[in-house]
Design a protein around this motif. Structure first.
Motif, PDB file in Angstrom:
ATOM      1  N   ALA A   1      62.185   4.517  25.015  1.00  0.00           N
ATOM      2  CA  ALA A   1      62.592   4.118  26.338  1.00  0.00           C
ATOM      3  C   ALA A   1      63.872   3.325  26.573  1.00  0.00           C
ATOM      4  CB  ALA A   1      61.227   3.135  26.788  1.00  0.00           C
TER       5      ALA A   1
ATOM      6  N   GLU B   1      66.021   5.989  28.921  1.00  0.00           N
ATOM      7  CA  GLU B   1      67.767   5.986  30.274  1.00  0.00           C
ATOM      8  C   GLU B   1      68.722   6.246  30.664  1.00  0.00           C
ATOM      9  OE1 GLU B   1      65.961   5.039  33.093  1.00  0.00           O
ATOM     10  OE2 GLU B   1      63.965   4.401  32.401  1.00  0.00           O
TER      11      GLU B   1
ATOM     12  N   CYS C   1      61.790   6.658  32.459  1.00  0.00           N
ATOM     13  CA  CYS C   1      60.145   6.691  31.948  1.00  0.00           C
ATOM     14  C   CYS C   1      59.530   5.060  32.843  1.00  0.00           C
ATOM     15  CB  CYS C   1      60.928   5.703  30.143  1.00  0.00           C
ATOM     16  SG  CYS C   1      62.026   6.719  28.672  1.00  0.00           S
TER      17      CYS C   1
ATOM     18  N   CYS D   1      60.396  -4.135  28.982  1.00  0.00           N
ATOM     19  CA  CYS D   1      61.111  -3.492  29.638  1.00  0.00           C
ATOM     20  C   CYS D   1      62.536  -3.863  30.355  1.00  0.00           C
ATOM     21  CB  CYS D   1      59.966  -3.500  30.455  1.00  0.00           C
ATOM     22  SG  CYS D   1      58.665  -2.361  29.431  1.00  0.00           S
TER      23      CYS D   1
ATOM     24  N   VAL E   1      64.245   0.216  31.417  1.00  0.00           N
ATOM     25  CA  VAL E   1      62.946   1.118  31.707  1.00  0.00           C
ATOM     26  C   VAL E   1      62.906   1.045  33.255  1.00  0.00           C
ATOM     27  CG1 VAL E   1      60.671   0.679  32.036  1.00  0.00           C
ATOM     28  CG2 VAL E   1      62.276   0.383  29.859  1.00  0.00           C
TER      29      VAL E   1
ATOM     30  N   THR F   1      64.202  -2.659  37.353  1.00  0.00           N
ATOM     31  CA  THR F   1      62.301  -2.259  36.545  1.00  0.00           C
ATOM     32  C   THR F   1      61.682  -1.988  38.451  1.00  0.00           C
ATOM     33  OG1 THR F   1      63.493  -1.893  34.433  1.00  0.00           O
ATOM     34  CG2 THR F   1      61.111  -2.068  35.042  1.00  0.00           C
TER      35      THR F   1
END
Length: 315
Positions: free
Chosen positions: A136, A140, A146, A160, A165, A217
């Motif tokens: 990811a 990205e 993602c 993440c 992400v 995120t």
């Protein structure tokens, strides 16, 4: 005002289904799918012809390429109904292969773009293993956004965020399931409801951390077992909800006050943390619930992916 409309005032509502003919009744902004939901849909009379038609149009191509065509076909139909994004999942059997996950994501995006769907309307859904998170990170950077799924542990969420992400899907209901099963006869449902639900507490912790430290995120609570879990997370960035629970929300006018608030998170007395690969793997290993549910989730999605393969082979 019903609970669904109230929820939409503080949270983006997402439909968790492959059954795109149900979507319009709930007017969600986005929709999510997974191998199990697609398998469930193609076994219904309404959707079996779509599967047969797609397979016939791509007969002779490799099996995995035909599967991706089926997934994208469902995604395109969903995008005719929702104004936002659809999440389309990479084969769970690639969950520990970064390069293969990236390659499959590239193919899915290429198929969407060839059909006139901009990549901004697609989230590539990937299991939140270390390998999946690194895939990811690379995607990205290319502008391929993602959705990291099967997320049960705080370390997964932090990694993440560090990877940039676009969106994560912490699984409320499956966390609840594990703790309830683990407690056995000692489980007290009333004491573990609402904001005390272990799945709700996990999402609240992640949301607070992201907002406190300015992590972009998006947090999308997923895998709900009851309306109480949803109401307890009002204010979360997004919540992805099954049609059955969307219908329950629509049928009730009980109040849905905002529970999660970005401004309030700023005052939380927490510190920033970071995970390299070794620290990530150790933290995940220390969390028995997350270790078990991540492995179980990957296995279950892999089983359903294999069942879809088998259906396609005989068409």
């Amino acid at each position: 005002m019903n609970q669904l409309d109230q929820l939409k005032q503080s949270t983006i509502v997402v439909a968790d289904t492959g059954n795109f003919k149900q979507l319009a009744a709930f007017a969600p902004r986005d929709a999510t799918t997974n191998p199990s939901l697609i398998l469930k849909a193609v076994q219904q009379p309404d959707y079996a012809p779509l599967l047969a038609e797609t397979v016939a149009a791509h007969r002779g191509e490799p099996l995995e390429a035909i599967v991706d065509q089926v997934l994208v076909r469902f995604g395109r139909e969903i995008l005719k109904v929702v104004p936002g994004r659809v999440s389309t999942e990479v084969d769970a059997r690639l969950s520990f292969d970064t390069a293969a996950t990236i390659a499959r994501a590239h193919r899915l995006i290429a198929l969407y773009e060839a059909q006139g769907v901009a990549r901004e309307r697609v989230l590539i859904k990937i299991a939140a293993t270390w390998e999946g998170i690194q895939a990811a990170r690379a995607l990205e950077r290319e502008g391929i956004h993602c959705n990291l799924t099967l997320l049960f542990a705080f370390c997964q969420a932090v990694a993440c965020g560090e990877a940039g992400v676009r969106l994560i899907s912490p699984f409320v209901g499956r966390i609840y399931d594990w703790y309830r099963k683990s407690a056995g006869a000692g489980w007290d449902e009333a004491a573990n409801a609402g904001e005390n639900d272990p799945g709700v507490k996990s999402v609240s912790q992640i949301y607070t951390y992201y907002k406190k430290f300015g992590i972009d995120t998006e947090v999308m609570g997923a895998s709900f077992r009851n309306v109480g879990q949803i109401v307890a997370l009002a204010g979360c960035d997004l919540l992805t909800i099954s049609p059955e629970l969307l219908a329950q929300l629509q049928a009730s006018e009980a109040p849905v006050p905002r529970r999660l608030d970005a401004a309030a998170a700023q005052a939380a007395p927490i510190h920033a943390v970071s995970y390299n690969e070794a620290a990530f793997r150790y933290a995940l290993n220390e969390d028995a619930m997350a270790t078990e549910k991540l492995a179980e989730g990957i296995r279950a999605f892999a089983v359903d992916a294999a069942k879809l393969d088998a259906m396609i082979r005989v068409l």
